[in-house]
Write an enzyme that holds these catalytic residues in place. Structure first.
Site, PDB file in Angstrom:
ATOM      1  N   GLY A  28      12.096  71.980 -29.621  1.00  0.00           N
ATOM      2  CA  GLY A  28      10.748  71.879 -29.064  1.00  0.00           C
ATOM      3  C   GLY A  28      10.054  73.216 -28.918  1.00  0.00           C
ATOM      4  CB  CYS A  37      15.120  48.169 -14.154  1.00  0.00           C
ATOM      5  SG  CYS A  37      16.816  48.458 -14.668  1.00  0.00           S
ATOM      6  CB  ILE A  71      16.943  65.985 -25.917  1.00  0.00           C
ATOM      7  CG1 ILE A  71      15.938  65.470 -24.885  1.00  0.00           C
ATOM      8  CG2 ILE A  71      18.351  65.423 -25.708  1.00  0.00           C
ATOM      9  CD1 ILE A  71      15.601  64.002 -25.049  1.00  0.00           C
TER      10      ILE A  71
END
EC number: 2.8.1.4
Length: 484
Positions: A287, A456, A184
């Site tokens: 990817g 959050c 990633i």
């Protein structure tokens, strides 16, 4: 409150033993996800569906949102279950529920039935539909494309009036396939490819090669944490960070410019293979899409794969960039990816599109492989759930406050769905809604003479974003530790 979970069709065509195993795993996954938010949830598996019950009606929106993200669920029905004695009982109970919905509209009735009854499904549709048509004068029966479809499931002595139908993401339940390691980078491609393997039933671990310092790592952690929490929170996964700055420096110094891209990818695959072997992971996920950039030609991909000690999966190999970006938007990673610079493509000005094996190996002979070995040995291994704890240490220089002053502005960085579910209301306090994935592109547009307090629900994203903004040069950010 009750939901009927319908399985992904490919699960239903498996052999009986495989189907039972898949349903058992999906039942456990649903339980693991929902129990974190609602301890009254009960999950019961049946032959061809899964039943979810909750005593907390106020959690309806949250449960719908969570169920819609669990792999293995094709769709799910929100139902109201009631006992009945006769067909007329079913009609009367249906009338009380849908009378206002079908006023001045066309409608039809669709019935599915299980068990022994003195009427067929078609008999029930005609009886209930005819009764509704007589009872609600402004309503009109229309069997093709009606405004409202009244759906009823009948099983033995119970009827279930279907209040709503919600779409799932489909795929296989996580844990039905082997683990994979996703490379990633924080861009569009790696986030989408990770999601696609999650949806296909694999537990996806993350391997990150840091080429751009703390800011790069923070952005990638945000994406990995977002994907994990949103789609695979039922399972523990690892986040592996490998500092590749010295590897890149070695390549820049010793490798021919045109070969740098392929050599860098080969080094990444070598390192990822070592990580995968350490944890018994079966495959590496990238990817890459055919022809998208110079290193992604068939010739170059074949050369990259030659150094792999694990299977390399490329779920996006035939996808266009437009398709990939659309999927990134759908899963919520688009804005994070937009803010992420492309580091790999920056190291070579004239990359080869058709590398020659002998030339690549010749260039790699100049490379000091002890640098690569050191990078792998010094890799950081993190349970992705511990990102919050690690972030606390990393953002120690960011102020955490519990009491707000009048001149401070709250930035509620939760997703729109979370805000709708639990709106933040503090009397006399200015609150701006800005989802975390838009901060990188929109924070600079705010009035920089003010101080902004990030909020959050659990404090993970607010701390990550505070550190990210500090790295970008914004000193006017704090974190709201607890609402006072």
């Amino acid at each position: 409150m009750k939901f009927i979970i319908k399985l992904f069709p490919e699960i239903m065509i498996k052999s009986e033993s495989v189907r039972k195993r898949f349903v058992k795993i999906l039942t456990g996954n649903i339980r693991n996800v929902l129990n974190k938010y609602d301890d009254t949830v009960a999950v019961v598996k049946h032959w061809d569906y899964i039943e979810v019950r909750s005593k907390n009606i106020e959690n309806r929106t949250l449960l719908v949102e969570l169920l819609g993200r669990i792999p293995g669920i094709h769709h799910f029905l929100e139902v109201e279950e009631k006992p009945f004695v006769t067909l007329h009982d079913i009609f009367e109970q249906t009338l009380s529920d849908v009378a206002t919905q079908i006023e001045n509209k066309t409608f039809c009735v669709r019935v599915k039935r299980k068990g022994k009854h003195d009427f067929s499904s078609l008999d029930a549709e005609r009886y209930i539909g005819g009764g509704l048509n007589q009872a609600v004068a402004s309503a009109k029966v229309q069997l093709s494309k009606p405004d409202v479809t009244v759906r009823i499931d009948i099983e033995n002595d119970k009827m279930m009036l279907i209040k709503a139908r919600h779409q799932g993401i489909g795929g296989y339940p996580i844990g039905t396939q082997e683990d994979v390691l996703s490379l990633i980078s924080g861009g569009f491609d790696s986030g989408v490819s990770s999601y696609m393997l999650i949806r296909r039933g694999s537990r996806v671990h993350y391997c990150f090669f840091n080429l751009g310092g703390a800011t790069h790592e923070i952005g990638v952690k945000q994406m990995a944490y977002h994907i994990w929490k949103r789609f695979s929170g039922s399972h523990k996964v690892r986040f592996v960070a490998i500092n590749f700055e010295q590897v890149v420096a070695e390549i820049l110094e010793k490798v021919d410019n045109g070969q740098m891209g392929v050599v860098l990818k080969r080094m990444m695959v070598r390192a990822a293979s070592k990580v995968a072997q350490r944890f018994g992971i079966q495959a590496i996920v990238t990817g890459e899409a055919l022809g998208q950039v110079s290193s992604q030609t068939l010739t170059n991909l074949r050369l990259i794969d030659e150094v792999a000690e694990s299977l390399v999966l490329r779920p996006l190999i035939t996808h266009d960039k437009e398709q990939i970006i659309a999927k990134a938007k759908e899963i919520g990673t688009e804005d994070i990816a937009k803010s992420m610079p492309e580091f790999c493509g920056a190291i070579s000005k004239s990359p080869t599109v058709k590398a020659v094996k002998e030339k690549i190996e010749q260039e790699e002979s100049y490379f000091d492989f002890s640098v690569l070995e050191s990078a792998v040995q010094n890799a950081q291994y993190l349970d992705i759930r511990q990102i919050a704890e690690q972030t606390k240490k990393e953002v120690s220089e960011v102020d955490e406050i519990t009491v707000l002053s009048a001149n401070e502005v709250i930035l509620d960085i939760r997703s729109p769905e979370e805000v709708d579910d639990k709106p933040l209301e503090i009397s006399g306090q200015n609150i701006i809604l800005m989802p975390f994935y838009k901060l990188s592109s929109h924070f600079a547009e705010l009035d920089q003479s003010k101080n902004y307090v990030l909020y959050c629900e659990r404090g993970v994203m607010s701390k990550l974003q505070a550190l990210y903004l500090r790295e970008k040069g914004f000193d006017n950010v704090k974190v709201l530790n607890k609402i006072s």
